[in-house]
Write a protein that holds these residues in place. Sequence first.
Motif, mmCIF file in Angstrom:
data_model
loop_
_atom_site.group_PDB
_atom_site.id
_atom_site.type_symbol
_atom_site.label_atom_id
_atom_site.label_comp_id
_atom_site.label_asym_id
_atom_site.label_seq_id
_atom_site.Cartn_x
_atom_site.Cartn_y
_atom_site.Cartn_z
ATOM 1 N N THR A 1 43.804 -12.260 155.075
ATOM 2 C CA THR A 1 45.248 -12.383 154.895
ATOM 3 C C THR A 1 45.502 -13.556 153.963
ATOM 4 O O THR A 1 44.635 -14.395 153.751
ATOM 5 C CB THR A 1 45.951 -12.637 156.244
ATOM 6 O OG1 THR A 1 47.332 -12.948 155.996
ATOM 7 C CG2 THR A 1 45.325 -13.801 156.986
ATOM 8 N N ARG A 2 46.709 -13.568 153.405
ATOM 9 C CA ARG A 2 47.067 -14.648 152.498
ATOM 10 C C ARG A 2 47.180 -15.986 153.222
ATOM 11 O O ARG A 2 46.859 -17.043 152.699
ATOM 12 C CB ARG A 2 48.409 -14.299 151.876
ATOM 13 C CG ARG A 2 48.801 -15.146 150.732
ATOM 14 C CD ARG A 2 50.153 -14.695 150.251
ATOM 15 N NE ARG A 2 51.223 -15.293 151.021
ATOM 16 C CZ ARG A 2 51.507 -16.561 151.033
ATOM 17 N NH1 ARG A 2 50.773 -17.414 150.347
ATOM 18 N NH2 ARG A 2 52.508 -17.034 151.735
ATOM 19 N N THR A 3 47.666 -15.921 154.470
ATOM 20 C CA THR A 3 47.950 -17.142 155.222
ATOM 21 C C THR A 3 46.646 -17.806 155.661
ATOM 22 O O THR A 3 45.726 -17.133 156.102
ATOM 23 C CB THR A 3 48.769 -16.784 156.484
ATOM 24 O OG1 THR A 3 49.670 -15.753 156.127
ATOM 25 C CG2 THR A 3 49.512 -17.979 157.017
ATOM 26 N N HIS A 4 46.595 -19.120 155.527
ATOM 27 C CA HIS A 4 45.372 -19.786 155.990
ATOM 28 C C HIS A 4 45.548 -20.214 157.448
ATOM 29 O O HIS A 4 46.652 -20.218 157.979
ATOM 30 C CB HIS A 4 45.022 -20.978 155.099
ATOM 31 C CG HIS A 4 46.086 -22.022 155.061
ATOM 32 N ND1 HIS A 4 46.792 -22.332 153.922
ATOM 33 C CD2 HIS A 4 46.593 -22.803 156.038
ATOM 34 C CE1 HIS A 4 47.673 -23.278 154.199
ATOM 35 N NE2 HIS A 4 47.577 -23.576 155.465
ATOM 36 N N ALA B 1 45.638 -11.653 146.913
ATOM 37 C CA ALA B 1 46.809 -10.781 147.104
ATOM 38 C C ALA B 1 46.686 -9.523 146.248
ATOM 39 O O ALA B 1 46.921 -8.405 146.714
ATOM 40 C CB ALA B 1 48.087 -11.549 146.751
ATOM 41 N N VAL B 2 46.292 -9.692 144.989
ATOM 42 C CA VAL B 2 46.195 -8.542 144.082
ATOM 43 C C VAL B 2 45.167 -7.532 144.601
ATOM 44 O O VAL B 2 45.432 -6.332 144.633
ATOM 45 C CB VAL B 2 45.816 -8.996 142.656
ATOM 46 C CG1 VAL B 2 45.397 -7.814 141.789
ATOM 47 C CG2 VAL B 2 46.981 -9.747 142.021
ATOM 48 N N PHE B 3 44.015 -8.018 145.034
ATOM 49 C CA PHE B 3 42.968 -7.067 145.425
ATOM 50 C C PHE B 3 43.201 -6.458 146.806
ATOM 51 O O PHE B 3 42.762 -5.350 147.072
ATOM 52 C CB PHE B 3 41.579 -7.687 145.265
ATOM 53 C CG PHE B 3 41.264 -7.930 143.803
ATOM 54 C CD1 PHE B 3 41.460 -6.906 142.881
ATOM 55 C CD2 PHE B 3 40.853 -9.160 143.352
ATOM 56 C CE1 PHE B 3 41.225 -7.108 141.523
ATOM 57 C CE2 PHE B 3 40.613 -9.378 141.988
ATOM 58 C CZ PHE B 3 40.804 -8.345 141.079
ATOM 59 N N ARG B 4 43.920 -7.169 147.654
ATOM 60 C CA ARG B 4 44.319 -6.514 148.916
ATOM 61 C C ARG B 4 45.299 -5.378 148.613
ATOM 62 O O ARG B 4 45.185 -4.271 149.152
ATOM 63 C CB ARG B 4 44.935 -7.530 149.885
ATOM 64 C CG ARG B 4 43.884 -8.350 150.644
ATOM 65 C CD ARG B 4 44.515 -9.220 151.730
ATOM 66 N NE ARG B 4 45.400 -10.243 151.174
ATOM 67 C CZ ARG B 4 44.990 -11.461 150.805
ATOM 68 N NH1 ARG B 4 43.734 -11.828 150.953
ATOM 69 N NH2 ARG B 4 45.845 -12.322 150.296
ATOM 70 N N LEU C 1 53.232 -9.288 148.750
ATOM 71 C CA LEU C 1 54.250 -8.958 147.746
ATOM 72 C C LEU C 1 55.207 -10.127 147.549
ATOM 73 O O LEU C 1 55.563 -10.474 146.423
ATOM 74 C CB LEU C 1 55.055 -7.718 148.177
ATOM 75 C CG LEU C 1 54.419 -6.362 147.927
ATOM 76 C CD1 LEU C 1 55.349 -5.258 148.394
ATOM 77 C CD2 LEU C 1 54.092 -6.175 146.436
ATOM 78 N N GLU C 2 55.598 -10.740 148.662
ATOM 79 C CA GLU C 2 56.514 -11.877 148.558
ATOM 80 C C GLU C 2 55.877 -13.023 147.778
ATOM 81 O O GLU C 2 56.517 -13.649 146.937
ATOM 82 C CB GLU C 2 56.872 -12.373 149.948
ATOM 83 C CG GLU C 2 58.335 -12.176 150.266
ATOM 84 C CD GLU C 2 58.547 -12.165 151.765
ATOM 85 O OE1 GLU C 2 58.262 -13.203 152.400
ATOM 86 O OE2 GLU C 2 58.956 -11.105 152.287
ATOM 87 N N PHE C 3 54.616 -13.254 148.063
ATOM 88 C CA PHE C 3 53.891 -14.313 147.358
ATOM 89 C C PHE C 3 53.842 -14.023 145.859
ATOM 90 O O PHE C 3 54.087 -14.897 145.021
ATOM 91 C CB PHE C 3 52.471 -14.420 147.933
ATOM 92 C CG PHE C 3 51.574 -15.315 147.134
ATOM 93 C CD1 PHE C 3 51.674 -16.693 147.230
ATOM 94 C CD2 PHE C 3 50.630 -14.772 146.259
ATOM 95 C CE1 PHE C 3 50.854 -17.512 146.473
ATOM 96 C CE2 PHE C 3 49.805 -15.590 145.503
ATOM 97 C CZ PHE C 3 49.920 -16.961 145.616
ATOM 98 N N LEU C 4 53.546 -12.775 145.512
ATOM 99 C CA LEU C 4 53.436 -12.412 144.093
ATOM 100 C C LEU C 4 54.808 -12.439 143.413
ATOM 101 O O LEU C 4 54.913 -12.784 142.226
ATOM 102 C CB LEU C 4 52.781 -11.037 143.946
ATOM 103 C CG LEU C 4 51.280 -11.017 144.310
ATOM 104 C CD1 LEU C 4 50.767 -9.588 144.447
ATOM 105 C CD2 LEU C 4 50.454 -11.785 143.273
ATOM 106 N N ALA C 5 55.834 -12.105 144.149
ATOM 107 C CA ALA C 5 57.195 -12.169 143.595
ATOM 108 C C ALA C 5 57.534 -13.612 143.237
ATOM 109 O O ALA C 5 58.059 -13.915 142.152
ATOM 110 C CB ALA C 5 58.202 -11.609 144.598
ATOM 111 N N GLN C 6 57.203 -14.521 144.159
ATOM 112 C CA GLN C 6 57.444 -15.940 143.946
ATOM 113 C C GLN C 6 56.641 -16.444 142.750
ATOM 114 O O GLN C 6 57.129 -17.191 141.911
ATOM 115 C CB GLN C 6 57.023 -16.692 145.227
ATOM 116 C CG GLN C 6 57.489 -18.119 145.283
ATOM 117 C CD GLN C 6 59.003 -18.222 145.113
ATOM 118 O OE1 GLN C 6 59.748 -17.538 145.816
ATOM 119 N NE2 GLN C 6 59.463 -19.022 144.155
#
Length: 476
Positions: A41-44, A129-132, A278-283
């Motif tokens: 996941t993105r979150t650590h 994020a992209v590869f997930r 998606l939210e991360f990539l939008a930001q």
Amino acid sequence: MQHLTIKQILKQAPVGDTLTVHGWVRTFRNEQFIALTDGSTRTHLQVVVDREATPPETLRLIHPGAAITATGKLVESLGRGQDVEIQADTITILGPSDPETYPIQPKRHTLEFLRKNGHLRFRTQTFGAVFRIRHHLALAIHRFFDERGFFYLHTPIITASDAEGAGEMFTVTALDLNQLPKDEQGRVNFKEDFFGKHTHLTVSGQLEAELGALALSKVYTFGPTFRAENSNTTRHLAEFWMIEPEMAFADLNDDMNLAEDMLKYLIRYVKDKAADDLEFLAQRQANEEKNLPQNERSIPLLEKLDNTLTEPFARITYTEAFDLLRNSKPNKKGRFKFPVSEWGIDLQSEHERYLVEKKFKKPVIVTDYPKDIKAFYMRLNDDSKTVAAMDILVPGVGELVGGSQREERYDLLVRRMEEMHIPVEEMQWYLDTRRFGTCPHAGFGLGFERLVQFVTGMANIRDVIPFPRFPGNAAF
Ligand code: 4AD
Ligand code: MG
């Protein structure tokens, strides 16, 4: 050893349990707080180091990039930014990292820098994020077709036919390049090659998919395709993945409806599975573009995806698109590099982008292109000037889908092939479908990397495939 991933830990949050967690150190703050990631996941996950209990030789090795195992109790976190954290009793260094030379520092890197360090870019939040998302999209494609009764057909990667007739192919040979056998005319004698003929890497599985569709009714391919075009652009790769559905008893309208339904399905699926990525990539996209003038910025990512979901795609003919472009402001003011003046020209990416980003602000399907700029297999319209083709153009990317109703009439097909210098003799297997039980049929090709670009907002196609191949580069 069985263990929970960070994604599972954050979801289940079994507070009070003693857990073992594995991952890579992203940051190590105040010699006490590890931000740990395992890519699930993105979150650590925050791991709090017990400085008293941890031996100094271990402490010394906690650096960004190191692989570690931590065991300890999961507790509610008092700090900001996370709900739970692990109070580590023990930390084991599985693989140390050299803080001096590790390229992925806990700071912002340019995508160009990361491309040069392509073997390690998977470790960054952006590429994670992209590869997930790439994974979710691939799976969703199979689900979409399965739900609609399409069969997954594996078409060959090595082939002797040029499906697009464009001649942009990589030769596959087992001949000794230093001692090539020659024929009487002094040309390479491929009869002596492995397959007894000149073979290439495929540019498309369409023609073989048509054979399948004229028996199984609905099939699709999803495989790698190769093009030896010397295009150094942000939208071209020499090796890319393509999805090609093919339907019997279907016309151009059915084809467009299938493609539009599919894109909507895929976006809904990813929004459901990967909202945080998606939210991360939008930001990320907003940050990247914040210094650009307003009119050069992309439509914000989430807004763009929502528009795609809720709005019907615009559908216009090539001729309508041509008129819109010819009368457009940028054309009249001479701002297009390729002026729009004569019916029959191919649409350039600047034209496509004008249509989707300025004029319609949503995906646009352009149909009925002049036959001279399209492939030989497209069905000739009654005007004898245009073919039953469709391209789907989307914001930020341009052409995402190219498809058509196929020419199912034997005589017309042969005539087109002759006009376009397609070797009729070698294509008898293809023509046989038109001799034995031909029927109206249609299909399209969706460029998988361009889809990932569209969904993630990544500007360069080299950043949405794990190992990009383009002129001058075949690293790894
Ligand atoms: O428009 P194309 O060339 O169409 C075909 O190959 C047909 N046989 C498809 C079919 O009807 N079954 O390619 C289809 C899509 C394009 O719209 C684009 O998204 C993508 O494939 N594409 C590329 N993507 C990355 N790099 C390249 N060099 C690409 N060339 C095409
Ligand atoms: Mg095309």
